[in-house]
Write an enzyme that holds these catalytic residues in place. Structure first.
Site, PDB file in Angstrom:
ATOM      1  N   CYS D 162       4.836  -4.372  -5.488  1.00 42.02           N
ATOM      2  CA  CYS D 162       3.525  -4.845  -5.923  1.00 42.02           C
ATOM      3  C   CYS D 162       2.697  -3.763  -6.600  1.00 42.02           C
ATOM      4  O   CYS D 162       1.763  -4.060  -7.341  1.00 42.02           O
ATOM      5  CB  CYS D 162       2.757  -5.414  -4.739  1.00 42.02           C
ATOM      6  SG  CYS D 162       2.726  -4.336  -3.313  1.00 42.02           S
ATOM      7  N   HIS D 257      -4.359  -4.664  -5.964  1.00 37.86           N
ATOM      8  CA  HIS D 257      -4.017  -3.248  -6.152  1.00 37.86           C
ATOM      9  C   HIS D 257      -4.590  -2.784  -7.484  1.00 37.86           C
ATOM     10  O   HIS D 257      -4.400  -3.426  -8.518  1.00 37.86           O
ATOM     11  CB  HIS D 257      -2.493  -3.064  -6.197  1.00 37.86           C
ATOM     12  CG  HIS D 257      -1.812  -3.252  -4.879  1.00 37.86           C
ATOM     13  ND1 HIS D 257      -2.474  -3.416  -3.692  1.00 37.86           N
ATOM     14  CD2 HIS D 257      -0.488  -3.281  -4.567  1.00 37.86           C
ATOM     15  CE1 HIS D 257      -1.610  -3.538  -2.700  1.00 37.86           C
ATOM     16  NE2 HIS D 257      -0.397  -3.474  -3.198  1.00 37.86           N
TER      17      HIS D 257
END
Lengths: 366, 366, 366, 366
Positions: D162, D257
C-alpha cells in the site's frame, strides 16, 4: 417538480458549507443564493471558500459560480426573491447574538422565511425550536408570530443546540409511550466541529480534553424544556420537567457528540426491554411523511457493549439517525445509556433541512 | 540511612516500568530484585525492556544490569530476601485474577510483604485497599490478616482502581469536615495508559472515543465503599454510602483520568466557598508525616473555567496531586465538579509507593 | 553572584511563556521586565496569561506580579534598564516581519541588546544566526554590527528556525570531522506548537496531516547556508553547500520536530560506525564551557529501530539535546537518518537562552 | 448478467472486512464463500465479526448468515466451487509469509484462482504484481505460470504494498509520456489501518509518530522495479530504474498513506505544466474499459498549497483515485510533489477488486 430556489446566509462558514454540501441533489430545494460577510462579498463562491472548504464532499459546480452577496444587505435577498432565486433562507450566520437576532428579523420582515441554525432566537417566546421527530406541532405558532410582528410571508423557525440532539428523540419516544423523564444528569463529550473553523486549537486537543464549553451547559439544560413545551396565548410555554444537569466537555473527535445519560423516570418506569422496543419502533412525523432528509429509523439501538462510537456510528442513515447504546440500570437513578448524534448534520445543517421539509409540507414555504 | 532493598513483580509491564522509574533516587527504597513472566526470565532488565520501554524517564543504569527472575517462582524472591536484596515486593503482575491472587498469597506466605497494584485482592475482606490520604488506618488490619492466615512477616496490601483516585480524596476531605456524600453520578474519561501496552488499538482512539471499559464501572462503584469502611471482627466492613453510578469511557489521552461528578450531600450541605476551603486546606497523614512520595497539597483547586486538563495538570506535584475544577451548583443534585488524577502515577505505581512509605512508617516493613 | 535582570518581549505568547518558564531558577538571569501587546499592557502578568498559559510548568510567583509593559514602547524598557531591571531582552515578538525588524532595531539603538527568536533579522547580513554548538564564532560580528549602525551597547543576535535544529548539529559534527555534506533531501514532520497558540485548528490535526507550512521550506533550505557561512568584511557570507531540498509537514504532535534526512557527502565518506562515533563524542563550545542551558551530550544516538519518537525523546537532557536514530545507508545518496529536537525549547526559548549564555560568556551582556 | 460467486480468505480481518464491504452491490461479483482462521470456523459471519467490525459501512445481511469455513482447508473451497459458490477467491490472509505462500499455491493447484493482497508471492518471478492503471499487461504471464506449475484453471495474481500506490501511477503516467524517473527519495507518512487491527497501540500514536515500519522500506524500494519490469522467458524481469530510497513513518491517521517525493528524471525533463497536463489527462486500461471499481480520473491534481490531506482527500472517487499536490521544483533533484492514496481501498481491497475485474475482462476468471 420544479425545485424551490433557496438561499444560505453564512454560506462560507462551517455550518454554511454543510448546508451547501447536503443540498447537492436535494429533490425539493436548490441553492441559488449565497451570502456571507463582507470579506467574501463579490467573489464567486468557489473563490470565497478556496483553501477553507472543510468537507470531504465538494459543492456542486454551479454553486461555485454563484456570486457571494453581503449577508447584512437584506435588499439583495429581496431582489433575489423577486427574480425567483430565493424563496427562503437557511441562516448559518456566525455573528454576535444581537446582530444575528436583528438581522434574522429583518429578513423575516422583508418577507423571507428564515430557518436558522443560530442560537439567537431560541429563547424568543414565539419562535419554535424544532426537532422534526419531537415537536413538529410547534410549527403551528408561526401564524401567531407573523401576526404579532406584522410579518406577512416571512417568519423565523430555529433548531436547538447540537449537544441535546442525541438524547431528545429517545426522551420524547419514552414520554410518548407514557414514561416521561423527571430528572437527568448528562455528561457530554463533544466534537470539535461544533466550534466551527478554525475553532478549537489543536494544542488543546492533542493528548487532552477541555472540560468546558462556554454557554453549552445552560443550553443543554434549558432548551429541552422549550421543545417539550406547549403553545398557549401565542407563545411557547416551557415544560417544567425534566430537570437536567449537564456537564459539557470538548474531546478530540472531528464530528459526533456523545452524551452519557443517567435518567430518573416519574412514577411509571419501563423495563429495559420495553425501552428498547419503544426506541426501535419509534417513528416521528418526518418518517410518516417519508421526508427526503428523514432517517428511516430515527433511533438505532446498538447491543454491543462498546458502541456507539463517534467514528463508526455517526454517519448511519445519512448521519441523521441517533444511535443509542449501553442501556442498563443506574445505581442511583433508574437507567443509564449513551447516545450519539452527528453534530454538523443531524445537529446542524441536516436538522435545518429537515425542518424546512416539514415547513414546506405544512404549506409555510409557498 | 541504608536503603531498604525491594523487588518489583511484573517489572517489564507498563505499571512495572512506572515503579522502576519512580523509584530512581527514592530516599528509602532501592530496587534490587526484578521479576516478570518466563519470557523475560534470564535476561538483563535492559534487554528485557529494549524496544518496550514506554516512559520518557529511563531506568537507573544499575537496574538495567539486574537479571530478571521468574515472577512465578517465589523461591527466587525468598533467596533474594535471604541475601538482603528483597525486603518486600511491589506487585504489578498482569496475569489473570485467580493466578494473581494465588501468587500474591504465596509471596506473603513465604514471608515477603506484597504491596500490590493488581485488582485480585481488592475484595478480600482482610486485605486493606489503601489511599494514603483517605484510609491509612486500614493498615491496622494487617495483624489480623497475618494471624488468620498463619503468616509471619508477609502480608498483602493493595491500592484501588485508578478510575476513583481523582474524586476519593475530595470526597473524604468533605466527609471529614462533616459533609458526607449520599449519592454520586460520575462519568469518567480515562487515558489509554490505564489499559497497559499494547492496550488500546489506535484505530479505536483516532477521531473516536470508546464508551466502555470492561469491569471498570463495577470497580468505580464498589471500591469506594470498602475504602470508606471500618474494621470490625478482623475484616473491613463496607460503608453503606455513598451510592455511586459510574459511566466509564476511554478517550484519546495518554495519561490522566478525568471524572465529571454530580454529588448529593446528606443533610448537611456546605457552600461552594466552604468546599473550596476544605479542599485547599486538606492534609492527610502522608502530608503530616512529610512522606517522600506525598504531594505537598493533595487537592489542588483550579479557578479557571477550562481546567483541569489532562496534559496540563496531570503532572502537578510529582503527578501525585488530585486537581479539581469547575466546582458549581448542580441542577439536580447539590454540586458538580471535575477531577483529574494521573492514572499511572497517583493511580498506580506512585500510589503503591506512598502506601509502602506509610507501611514502613507504621513498622510493617522491618 | 548577583543575577542579571532581563526582559522578555512578547512575554504572553507561546514562545514568551516558554522563556518565562525556562528562566525559573536560572543561575545567571532573572526576569524583571515583561512586555507584550497593548491588550496586555497595564495588567499583572498573572492576569494577562490567565486562561492562556499553555505549559505544564508554571511561572514563578514573583513574575505573576510584574506589570506588563507595552512592547512597542522602548522608552519603558530604557527606564527599566536605568533602574536596573532590564540589562537585555529576549524577543519573542509575534508581529509582522517589518514591524518586528524595526522594533528590534529600536531596542538595540536604545542600548538594549536583543536576543531574538523572531525571523525578522535572520537575513540581515550583519546579524548572527546562532546555534551554540555550531557557529558560536559568529558572535564576533557584533562589534562590526554596532559600529556600522552607530549602536553603543545594544546589538541584535538571533536564532534560526526550529525546523533545522534537529539536523544542523549532526551535520556540523560531521563537517568538523572532515565529512561535509554536499546535498540533502529532508522531509520534516513538525509539531503544532511551532505555530503558536491558537495556531493550528484541531479540525486540521485530528485524523489528518497538513502537507504544507507557509514559508517553512524556504527557511529550512536557506538558513543553514548562513549558519555555515563565514565572516568577511563585516558581514556573514553564506556557504555554498550543502544544497538542501525540504518538504515540511504539520503533524498531530504537540512538541518535537522530526526530520527524515537523506544525505550525500562530498568526496570523503565516513562509515556508519565512524558517524556514530563522531556524533556520540561531539562537544561544542557550550559543553566545554558547561553553560547552564547546555545539554551534556548535544547529539544522542538511539540504536532502536523505532526511535526517535517525539513524545518519548523530545525531553531528553532538558529538551536541549538532538536525538538521532535510524542511521542507515541510502539507496540513492550516501546515508539516511531521522533526527528530532524539541521545537519550543531547543528550537526556540531554550536555544535563545543558550545564546544569551554564550554572549554573556564572551562579554557582550555586561 | 448472473453474478460470479466469489470467496474471501481471511474474511474476518481488516482487509477481509474491506473486501466484504466493497463487494456490497458489486455488479459482477457476489460473495458466497467466506473463510478465516479456525477460531471463526463454524460461526456465522455476523457472529464471527461481532464486536470486531471496523468499518462505518456494514456487510450485506445475507453475508452475515454465511457460515465461516476454515481457510486452511482448501477442500471446503473446492466443494463450494463445485456447487457454484466460489469461482475464485480474494486472499486477505494474515498468516506468516511461508504459510501464506504454500496455502495460496494449494488453492491455485486445486483449480481456484487466487487474487491476493498478501505479500507472500510478490517476489515469485512468475506471479504478476498488478496495478490496474500501470501494468495490466503483466496478466499475460499467467499462462506461463500455469504451465510451469501444472495448474489448470487456478493461478495467483497479487497487488503491491500500500505504501507505493500513491506515487506509482503518477510515475507511470510520466514514463509513458517519455519522462521516466531515474532517482527518487520518498518519505511516507502512513495510516494505522495499514497495520490491521488491533495493530498499532494508541500509546504509540497519541502526541507521537513512529519513524519505522518493519519491512516497509524494502518493499517500497523494490516492488516498483518488478511492476515496471517486462515479461521474458516466462518470468517478470525487473526494471533497473528508478533507484528509490524510502523512509517510512507511522502517523496518527486512520486511513490514507501520504508520500513526499523528490524525483530526478532521466535526460528528458518535463516542465511543471507538462506534468500537470500528463497527470490530469492520464487514463489507464481500467478507465478505457470503464471497469466498475475504476476511478474516473486516476490521478487528481490539487492546486491548493495545503493539499492533499488524508481526511479530506482519501475518499475521492470511491477512494480509488490518487491525489497529488504541491508539485514544485526540487532544490536538489528535478521536482517534488506530495501524493496520497487510501491504503485499505486503493492500496488493498479496492485494488484487488480492480485486478479481478481486469482478469475477468481478459477471460481468466471463466
Amino acid at each position: 417538480m420544479t425545485k424551490i430556489p433557496i438561499g444560505v446566509l453564512g454560506a462560507t462558514g462551517m455550518v454554511g458549507q454543510n448546508y451547501i454540501a447536503l443540498l447537492n441533489n436535494h429533490p425539493w430545494f436548490e441553492v441559488r443564493y449565497v451570502a456571507a460577510s463582507f470579506r467574501s462579498t463579490g467573489k464567486k463562491y468557489a473563490q470565497a471558500v478556496s483553501g477553507r472548504w472543510q468537507l470531504a464532499e465538494s459543492y456542486a459546480p454551479h454553486i461555485g459560480e454563484i456570486m457571494v452577496e453581503d449577508a447584512c444587505d437584506t435588499g439583495r435577498a429581496v431582489a433575489a426573491q423577486k427574480r425567483g432565486d430565493c424563496a427562503f433562507v437557511f441562516s448559518a450566520l456566525e455573528m454576535g447574538k444581537d446582530e444575528t437576532r436583528t438581522l434574522e428579523e429583518a429578513y423575516a420582515a422583508a418577507g423571507i422565511p428564515v430557518i436558522s441554525n443560530a442560537s439567537a432566537h431560541r429563547w424568543t417566546a414565539d419562535v419554535p425550536v424544532l426537532i422534526g421527530e419531537v415537536n413538529p406541532h410547534h410549527i403551528d405558532i408561526i401564524p401567531a408570530q407573523q401576526k404579532a410582528r406584522g410579518w406577512n410571508r416571512g417568519f423565523i423557525a430555529v433548531k436547538p443546540n447540537c449537544s441535546i440532539q442525541s438524547y431528545m428523540t429517545p426522551l420524547h419516544a419514552l414520554a410518548q409511550a407514557g414514561f416521561a423523564a423527571r430528572r437527568l444528569i448528562v455528561t457530554t463529550m463533544q466534537a470539535v466541529s461544533g466550534a466551527g473553523y478554525p475553532g478549537v486549537p489543536s494544542l488543546d486537543m492533542i493528548d487532552n480534553i477541555v472540560p468546558y464549553i462556554g454557554g453549552e451547559e445552560e443550553k443543554t439544560e434549558k432548551e429541552p424544556l422549550k421543545i417539550f413545551g406547549s403553545i398557549a396565548n401565542g407563545v411557547i410555554q416551557n415544560a417544567a420537567l425534566p430537570e437536567i444537569s449537564a456537564c459539557c466537555n470538548r474531546v478530540p473527535v472531528t464530528d459526533g457528540h456523545t452524551a452519557c445519560v443517567s435518567l430518573e423516570f416519574g412514577e411509571k418506569k419501563p423495563s429495559l426491554d420495553e425501552i428498547k422496543k419503544i426506541w426501535t419502533s419509534f417513528k416521528g412525523l418526518p418518517q410518516e411523511l417519508n421526508l427526503p432528509m428523514a432517517p428511516k429509523q430515527p433511533i438505532i439501538c446498538r447491543e454491543e457493549d462498546n458502541r456507539p462510537q463517534p467514528r463508526k456510528d455517526r454517519d448511519l442513515d445519512k448521519a441523521m439517525a441517533v444511535v443509542v447504546g449501553r442501556l442498563r440500570p443506574c445505581n442511583v437513578f433508574d437507567i443509564r445509556f449513551t447516545a450519539l448524534s452527528h453534530n454538523t448534520v443531524r445537529g446542524a445543517a441536516g436538522g435545518g433541512i429537515l425542518n424546512a421539509e416539514l415547513l414546506k409540507h405544512k404549506g409555510y414555504l409557498g
